[in-house]
Write an enzyme that holds these catalytic residues in place. Structure first.
Site, PDB file in Angstrom:
ATOM      1  N   ARG A 170      21.134 -76.176  -2.615  1.00 26.39           N
ATOM      2  CA  ARG A 170      20.203 -75.838  -1.523  1.00 26.39           C
ATOM      3  C   ARG A 170      19.856 -77.045  -0.652  1.00 26.39           C
ATOM      4  O   ARG A 170      18.745 -77.155  -0.138  1.00 26.39           O
ATOM      5  CB  ARG A 170      18.911 -75.200  -2.077  1.00 26.39           C
ATOM      6  CG  ARG A 170      19.164 -73.947  -2.897  1.00 26.39           C
ATOM      7  CD  ARG A 170      19.745 -72.820  -2.067  1.00 26.39           C
ATOM      8  NE  ARG A 170      19.980 -71.639  -2.901  1.00 26.39           N
ATOM      9  CZ  ARG A 170      21.140 -71.331  -3.474  1.00 26.39           C
ATOM     10  NH1 ARG A 170      22.197 -72.122  -3.294  1.00 26.39           N
ATOM     11  NH2 ARG A 170      21.286 -70.251  -4.215  1.00 26.39           N
ATOM     12  N   GLU A 195      11.801 -73.626  -2.555  1.00 23.21           N
ATOM     13  CA  GLU A 195      13.044 -73.378  -1.826  1.00 23.21           C
ATOM     14  C   GLU A 195      12.716 -72.959  -0.396  1.00 23.21           C
ATOM     15  O   GLU A 195      13.407 -73.339   0.541  1.00 23.21           O
ATOM     16  CB  GLU A 195      13.871 -72.287  -2.518  1.00 23.21           C
ATOM     17  CG  GLU A 195      15.180 -71.991  -1.816  1.00 23.21           C
ATOM     18  CD  GLU A 195      16.083 -71.064  -2.598  1.00 23.21           C
ATOM     19  OE1 GLU A 195      16.771 -70.241  -1.969  1.00 23.21           O
ATOM     20  OE2 GLU A 195      16.114 -71.161  -3.843  1.00 23.21           O
ATOM     21  N   SER A 229      13.747 -65.927  -1.711  1.00 26.95           N
ATOM     22  CA  SER A 229      13.480 -66.684  -2.937  1.00 26.95           C
ATOM     23  C   SER A 229      12.547 -67.852  -2.639  1.00 26.95           C
ATOM     24  O   SER A 229      12.835 -68.681  -1.777  1.00 26.95           O
ATOM     25  CB  SER A 229      14.786 -67.200  -3.532  1.00 26.95           C
ATOM     26  OG  SER A 229      15.591 -66.135  -3.962  1.00 26.95           O
TER      27      SER A 229
END
Length: 306
Positions: free
Chosen positions: A174, A293, A223
């Site tokens: 990520r 995130e 998320s």
């Protein structure tokens, strides 16, 4: 929010909206405005705009805001949102798909399917743009952007247009090395030959799994926390007793614990505070401090940015 004087903002062939609303399109549907919301006409327009923009003015690209909390005090400086002219997709020899930075993941996956190109099906499960996927190394269902990216074209903060091979992006989980203030305007993805029906079936499976397990019809941001090594964030959140936890107008989804919801009247502060409550409860229960995130941008209401 600081105030930029009009002469600081260069001319643009696209549109410039002072105090432009971000809550109108980001998934949480809450938060403050952009000081300047800029939609360039094309790459040349964006390049010229950034090269003429005072280097002291912060620049932030925003796609569809599917992974974003915009704080209630708004976002100082310039927010760049790519319009539909940046969403074109072309099929190239060698099972390659060239996508504009504004193209949605599902559209890229569908174009690959129609061309008999396999390997991009997971993009069906990513509810953002190709540019956002490149920037954050978005992933789902066992694959991530780093697995399929050949190169990406960026407009840097000073207006230079550069094409970077995937290796230069320094991908990790990520994360990428896309510079601050740079905008991903195009991506070249590579797949492998595949059967259109099989590719479509896999995309349908991904869509059905997402529908069954995620609160897709709610005001959410996707998320919330990264999965720690060897763990699933949702399991840690559930084990810490956070399923359904509420703060103000925000709630931890009962359907999927790693999703936060705006129940209708949540402020960005409600959502972020709920996330921090979850992080603290998980730390107290399991010793793991979850990492955000979701990107949190802008200023707290009446406070400095963070």
């Amino acid at each position: 929010m600081s105030t930029l004087t009009a002469p600081t903002i260069p001319l643009l062939n696209g549109s410039i909206a002072p105090g432009g609303s971000l809550a109108d399109f980001i998934w949480f549907r809450t938060g403050g405005p952009a000081e300047w919301l800029v939609r360039p006409k094309d790459v040349a327009d964006l390049s010229a705009f950034l090269s003429a923009l005072d280097p002291a003015v912060p620049v932030l690209p925003v796609g569809v805001g599917s992974n974003l909390i915009v704080r209630d005090g708004g976002v100082p400086g310039v927010v760049i949102r790519l319009p539909k002219s940046f969403a074109r997709i072309a099929i190239e020899p060698g099972e390659r798909v060239r996508a504009g930075g504004g193209a949605m993941g599902i559209t890229v996956a569908s174009a690959a399917r129609d061309a008999g190109i396999a390997g991009l099906e997971f993009l069906r499960g990513i509810p953002g743009t190709a540019g956002g996927a490149v920037r954050m190394n978005a992933g789902a269902y066992g694959r991530e952007t780093a697995d399929i990216l050949v190169e990406a074209t960026l407009v840097l903060r000073d207006g230079r247009v550069e094409t970077w091979p995937a290796a230069r992006l320094g991908y990790s989980y990520r994360h990428s090395a896309v510079p601050e203030g740079a905008i991903v305007v195009e991506a070249l993805f590579a797949g492998v030959p595949g059967d259109t029906a099989a590719i479509g079936a896999e995309m349908d499976r991904i869509a059905a799994e997402r529908e069954a397990s995620q609160p897709l019809r709610s005001r959410t941001g996707g998320s919330t926390f990264k999965n720690p090594p060897g763990e699933k964030a949702w399991r840690l959140i559930d084990a810490a007793g956070c399923r359904g936890l509420r703060h103000g107008g925000a709630q931890v989804s009962e359907k999927h614990c790693n999703f936060l919801l705006n129940l209708g009247d949540a402020t960005a502060a409600d959502i972020e505070a709920l996330g921090e409550m979850v992080r603290e409860r998980v730390r107290a229960h399991s010793g793991v401090m979850l990492e955000w995130e979701i990107q949190r941008i802008g200023q707290y209401d009446g406070a400095s940015s963070g």
